[in-house]
Design an enzyme around this catalytic site. Structure first.
Site, PDB file in Angstrom:
ATOM      1  N   GLU A 116       0.818  -1.222   0.000  1.00  0.00           N
ATOM      2  CA  GLU A 116       0.000   0.000   0.000  1.00  0.00           C
ATOM      3  C   GLU A 116       0.842   1.259   0.000  1.00  0.00           C
ATOM      4  OE1 GLU A 116      -3.376   2.077   2.846  1.00  0.00           O
ATOM      5  OE2 GLU A 116      -3.482  -0.037   2.370  1.00  0.00           O
ATOM      6  N   LYS A 117       2.000   1.191   0.649  1.00  0.00           N
ATOM      7  CA  LYS A 117       2.853   2.376   0.760  1.00  0.00           C
ATOM      8  C   LYS A 117       4.310   1.931   0.868  1.00  0.00           C
ATOM      9  CE  LYS A 117       1.236   2.516   5.555  1.00  0.00           C
ATOM     10  NZ  LYS A 117       0.058   1.678   5.263  1.00  0.00           N
TER      11      LYS A 117
ATOM     12  N   ASP B 217      -3.144  -2.655   3.186  1.00  0.00           N
ATOM     13  CA  ASP B 217      -3.436  -2.743   4.615  1.00  0.00           C
ATOM     14  C   ASP B 217      -4.636  -3.667   4.843  1.00  0.00           C
ATOM     15  OD1 ASP B 217      -1.393  -1.073   5.296  1.00  0.00           O
ATOM     16  OD2 ASP B 217      -2.627   0.705   5.603  1.00  0.00           O
TER      17      ASP B 217
ATOM     18  N   ASP C  56      -7.611  -3.763   5.827  1.00  0.00           N
ATOM     19  CA  ASP C  56      -8.895  -3.126   6.100  1.00  0.00           C
ATOM     20  C   ASP C  56      -9.587  -2.851   4.768  1.00  0.00           C
ATOM     21  OD1 ASP C  56      -7.585  -0.919   5.047  1.00  0.00           O
ATOM     22  OD2 ASP C  56      -7.364   0.119   6.954  1.00  0.00           O
TER      23      ASP C  56
ATOM     24  N   TYR D 242       4.112   4.960  11.505  1.00  0.00           N
ATOM     25  CA  TYR D 242       3.065   5.498  10.637  1.00  0.00           C
ATOM     26  C   TYR D 242       2.109   6.394  11.425  1.00  0.00           C
ATOM     27  CZ  TYR D 242      -0.793   5.524   7.282  1.00  0.00           C
ATOM     28  OH  TYR D 242      -1.780   5.904   6.413  1.00  0.00           O
TER      29      TYR D 242
ATOM     30  N   ARG E 146      -0.807   8.155  10.574  1.00  0.00           N
ATOM     31  CA  ARG E 146      -2.252   8.272  10.329  1.00  0.00           C
ATOM     32  C   ARG E 146      -3.009   7.083  10.927  1.00  0.00           C
ATOM     33  NH1 ARG E 146      -3.496  11.817   5.663  1.00  0.00           N
ATOM     34  NH2 ARG E 146      -1.569  12.796   4.978  1.00  0.00           N
TER      35      ARG E 146
END
Length: 667
Positions: free
Chosen positions: A8-9, A104, A106, A328, A330
């Site tokens: 994702e990142k 992630d 979710d 991380y 956020r």
């Protein structure tokens, strides 16, 4: 077979690569590992929804007759800032037969990678073999364990469908109602943009209603009566508790409104015997507060330093991306994986070396103390924000040092014992009246010793003497205090964030309160700061010192909208359906059909209604095209629904996932 991991990142991509065989070779946008495996990554959403004029050029001009705009075939386009990385990922996807989805765990993490795979036009056979890697802990041991437990990606399609439905629903609702009410405002003479969204509008509604409560507030006097009871070491103050017979002289909060009544009681108790009818003593422990999630950090940064939510987030991003000093930022979680406990000595050592103010605190930390913060079952897509094992350089800016120290102090607290208090309560009978005295004293500071020196007591109550039931003392006199009711406090950045995270108490429908209590409230950790900034930028909220107030146009918009758009009830109802969708208890199409019907009904009401009076005579505002400002202002949306395989996955997602839609902060 060589595999392509799509994270994702970048930080997640690097963690995955670290768990794969070496040697590694860093390339632009990806990492090559031994045995042919490659790890690449997204940078949040690489794709975004197109604007309305991409569906039909006539939508460039805003016209009520064209509303509602409901795309028949949803379209995506590359985000300009991420176009380069998207090209890297697409090229790599074509080179590998085995793909591993590493978003992630979710809803949004599932969609984020799925939409790229769809955009790359992966064949059905290849798509059927995609694996899913679920990582919520970036420690090497946890990553290696997850790599050994790959699952089928198709089992997680309901999460993607749920995120897709939320994204498209936000677009439909925000884009159509923003155009409709902007045009309605224009008819009334207002030339600015009146943006409406599922999240931003209820937030604006909170502020408008608070401002109205303050403006309409009428203060009235009330009176408090304390019995002053003699004691060898001083005096005891016990507050009068009026009986039911006094109810007609009290307000709804039980405050005494009659001074003659208070004076009468004061005269009756003067010189009388005060008999203890109940005596309570107890020791209470208060554990250290959990490590921060983003909202808790933003709230404390606002209280301590006056930082806006956006400023706190921006500083966190610098500490995370540039300096690599924190995890991380956020995150919506305040817990840590148990595996992180082994890193405590390294992290405390780094804090001690790089943060002089916490050096002594680190020396006093008990690294064998494992508190409630370490709990795998509470960790979702991300864990709490904590320092890394990297030493902070002396070159940190003043703001960076402030935020780093907040995060570091909160982490060090986890290795300190609980604060301990001695609490007491005495109930007296004086001339037939009930009087209560309470006391509280800090007996052992524990983790509170790490707080600033002016914030260690956590109590305004004086300690009480030890007394037993039946013991008697003399009441010297009654002391009356003249008080005045006060209006509710205006929202500040920190209290508005608290309201957004605890939004359930503002829901009108009691049946929906629990839904928002169980979710992350209005907005997410990643978007709340952007929502506030968006409302300020569009002139709907204004900052007045440390407080936030609705502007004239913000008040006018809320007055013009139906209540359903200005309270968080709709958000709660959406969230219930979206969670059901993720759990395979609700389908995509009924949700979208219901939403489309709702939006159509609201648009028809606008078309057939005269311009609301509340939009007349508003101050001028610069005209901006909502179509170009409707996209996200704060990164990508994160939801807290934890990934879990669906039972008997079917093709529910097939017809809904031809394209994938990115969130708009037209909320």
């Amino acid at each position: 077979m060589a595999r392509l991991f799509i994270a994702e990142k970048p930080s997640l991509g690097r963690a995955i690569a670290a768990g794969l065989p070496k040697p590694h070779k860093n390339q632009k946008g990806y990492i090559e590992t031994a045995q042919g495996d490659v790890v690449t990554w997204c940078i949040g959403h690489l794709l975004e929804q197109v604007e309305p004029d991409a569906y039909d050029s006539r939508y460039k001009k805003w016209d009520l007759a064209d509303l509602p705009i409901v795309p028949e075939q949803w379209q995506l386009r590359p985000r300009k800032a991420a176009a380069g990385q998207l090209a890297v990922v697409k090229k790599l996807i074509k080179q590998f037969d085995q793909l591993v989805h590493a978003g992630d765990p979710d809803r949004e993490g599932q969609l984020l990678v799925d939409e790229v795979i769809d955009y790359a036009k992966v064949s059905a056979n290849k798509k059927a073999n995609i694996k899913r890697l679920l990582i919520s802990d970036l420690n090497l041991s946890a990553v290696k364990k997850a790599l050994a437990q790959l699952q089928d990606n198709k089992a997680y399609m309901p999460l993607s469908v749920s995120a897709l439905a939320r994204s498209r629903a936000d677009w439909l609702y925000g884009m159509n109602l923003s155009r409709a009410y902007t045009l309605l405002g224009k008819q009334a003479g207002y030339q600015g943009v009146l943006s409406v969204g599922r999240v931003q509008t209820p937030v604006l509604g909170l502020v408008v209603r608070r401002d109205q409560a303050i403006d309409s507030f009428v203060p009235h006097p009330y009176f408090q009566l304390d019995a002053i009871i003699a004691y060898p070491e001083g005096e005891i103050r016990a507050r009068w508790q009026p009986s039911e017979a006094c109810a007609k002289w009290q307000d709804e909060q039980g405050r005494v409104l009659s001074r003659p009544l208070a004076e009468n009681v004061a005269q009756r108790i003067a010189g009388q015997t005060a008999t203890v009818t109940e005596a309570e003593r107890q020791q209470r422990k208060q554990a250290a507060p959990l490590p921060y999630n983003l909202s808790a950090l933003q709230i404390d940064a606002s209280k301590r330093f006056g930082f806006s939510a956006q400023k706190a987030l921006d500083v966190c991003q610098q500490l995370y991306e540039r300096h690599k000093l924190i995890t991380y930022p956020r995150s919506d979680c305040r817990y840590l994986p148990k595996g992180h406990f082994a890193e405590a000595n390294k992290i405390l050592g780094a804090i001690k070396q790089g943060c002089e103010a916490l050096g002594q605190a680190c020396e006093g930390a008990d690294t064998k103390r494992k508190g409630k913060a370490w709990n795998d079952s509470k960790v979702g897509a991300h864990h709490a924000i904590i320092p890394t094992a990297k030493v902070a350089p002396a070159s940190l800016s003043a703001d960076e040092a402030k935020i780093y120290q907040l995060i570091a102090r909160q982490y060090v607290m986890q290795f300190y014992p609980a604060a301990e208090y001695a609490e007491g309560k005495l109930i007296f009978d004086i001339a037939g009246g009930c009087f209560i005295a309470k006391g509280k004293v800090l007996t052992h500071a524990g983790w509170r010793a790490l707080l600033p020196t002016n914030n260690t007591a956590d109590s305004d109550a004086a300690p009480l003497p030890l007394m037993e039931k039946g013991e008697q003392r003399r009441c010297e006199r009654g002391d009356i205090k003249d008080c005045m009711t006060e209006p509710p406090a205006a929202f500040t950045e920190s209290t508005l964030l608290q309201a957004m995270t605890g939004i359930g108490r503002y829901v009108q429908n009691k049946a929906l309160k629990e839904i928002l209590r169980e979710t992350d409230g209005l907005g997410t950790e990643a978007t709340r700061a952007g929502i506030i900034e968006l409302l300020v930028k569009r002139g709907l909220l204004t900052r007045q010192g440390k407080t936030l107030h609705a502007s004239a146009s913000g008040k006018g918009l809320i007055a013009a909208l139906p209540d359903s758009a200005t309270y968080p009830d709709m958000t709660a109802d959406w969230e219930r359906q979206l969670q059901d969708m993720a759990d395979r208890q609700c389908a995509y199409h009924p949700f979208m059909q219901g939403l489309t019907a709702q939006v159509t009904g609201l648009i028809e009401t606008v078309k057939t209604s005269p311009p609301p009076a509340s939009l007349s005579d508003l101050p001028a505002a610069p005209t901006k095209s909502f179509a170009r400002k409707g996209r996200s202002t704060s990164g990508y949306r994160k939801r807290t629904a934890k990934a879990k395989p669906a039972a008997n996955p079917t093709s529910t997602a097939t017809s809904t996932r031809t394209t994938k839609a990115r969130r708009k902060t037209a909320k």
